[in-house]
Design an enzyme around this catalytic site. Structure first.
Site, mmCIF file in Angstrom:
data_model
loop_
_atom_site.group_PDB
_atom_site.id
_atom_site.type_symbol
_atom_site.label_atom_id
_atom_site.label_comp_id
_atom_site.label_asym_id
_atom_site.label_seq_id
_atom_site.Cartn_x
_atom_site.Cartn_y
_atom_site.Cartn_z
ATOM 1 N N LYS A 171 0.709 -1.045 0.004
ATOM 2 C CA LYS A 171 0.007 -0.041 -0.050
ATOM 3 C C LYS A 171 0.932 1.412 0.031
ATOM 4 O O LYS A 171 1.908 1.367 0.943
ATOM 5 C CB LYS A 171 -0.988 0.013 1.160
ATOM 6 C CG LYS A 171 -2.024 0.652 1.168
ATOM 7 C CD LYS A 171 -3.112 0.089 2.456
ATOM 8 C CE LYS A 171 -4.174 0.899 2.620
ATOM 9 N NZ LYS A 171 -5.013 0.726 3.630
HETATM 10 O O1 G3P Z 1 -8.881 1.686 4.728
HETATM 11 C C1 G3P Z 1 -8.831 3.088 5.285
HETATM 12 C C2 G3P Z 1 -9.552 3.345 6.681
HETATM 13 O O2 G3P Z 1 -8.707 2.453 7.537
HETATM 14 C C3 G3P Z 1 -9.640 4.654 6.914
HETATM 15 O O3 G3P Z 1 -10.664 4.663 7.732
HETATM 16 O O4 G3P Z 1 -12.582 5.549 9.477
HETATM 17 O O5 G3P Z 1 -9.837 5.916 9.629
HETATM 18 O O6 G3P Z 1 -11.301 6.969 7.854
HETATM 19 P P1 G3P Z 1 -11.346 5.960 8.636
#
Ligand code: G3P
Length: 218
Positions: A85
């Site tokens: 990634k």
């Molecule tokens: O895969 C990306 C994710 O982990 C981000 O999620 O909820 O931290 O915006 P969030």
């Protein structure tokens, strides 16, 4: 649609994998920081690969292309299922081009626009991760970006897979499926929210109560 679990917590990964609910895992440095503790992050990735037979996204932390390629190549050497990634920066896309040119699958993360997604595809990304919830957080429509990417990729025959990320609730997941995202990554909480329905619980309770009146074992 492929469903990935967005976590680095081994107990959560084992639980979902044993139930056959997931096709792979996505992690990011924040998730690794909370799950891997004092242990070696590389060993933690290796343990995740033992638990799930599917793509496992492992993110680099270098910010220059050279460093990302070096870290990514090392991570990819851990297991055939590792997807490297990289962030959607100029260096990230340079690294994406080189890693994918070497046969290493790459997930380009931190995507917030369809234009960025088009550039990631040009750089050879296997997956593009638009962050839906974080766009919603700043008053934009995150799912609209997923829909735009779908339209553009279809129009130009782009093979990069859309991995809807930063999904915060079941409605996000439903919308991503209806738009035709190739994959969605869900935090454990959202995965189990998809499973639950009050009518399922009530129905089961009723079936079991009726069965009990028979007074028989099965
Ligand atoms: O895969 C990306 C994710 O982990 C981000 O999620 O909820 O931290 O915006 P969030």
């Amino acid at each position: 649609m492929k469903v990935f679990l967005d976590t680095a917590e081994l107990t959560e990964i084992e639980r979902a994998a044993e139930a056959g609910l997931i096709d792979g895992i996505t992690t990011n440095p924040s998730l690794m920081a909370s799950a891997a503790g004092e242990g070696s992050p590389v060993e933690h990735f290796a343990r995740i690969c033992q638990l799930v037979d599917g793509p496992i996204s492992a993110e680099v932390v270098a910010t220059d292309a050279e460093g990302m390629v070096e870290e990514g190549t090392r991570l990819a050497g851990l297991h055939d299922n590792i997807v490297v990634k990289v962030p959607l920066t100029e260096d990230g896309l340079r690294a994406c081009r080189r890693l994918s040119g070497n046969g290493i699958p790459v997930n380009v993360t931190l995507c917030f626009s369809a234009n960025q997604a088009m550039l990631a595809a040009k750089a050879g990304a296997t997956y593009i991760s638009p962050f839906v919830g974080r766009l919603d957080d700043v008053g934009q429509n995150g799912m609209e970006v997923v829909a735009q990417i779908r339209e553009i990729y279809d129009e130009y025959g782009v093979e990069t897979q859309i991995l809807a990320a930063s999904l915060r609730h079941p409605r996000h997941v439903l919308q991503a499926m209806l738009i035709g995202a190739d994959c969605a990554t869900l935090p454990p909480k959202v995965l189990y929210q998809l499973l639950k329905h009050p009518l399922t619980d009530q129905g089961l309770e009723r079936f079991l109560a009726d069965w009990k009146t028979l007074g028989q074992e099965l």
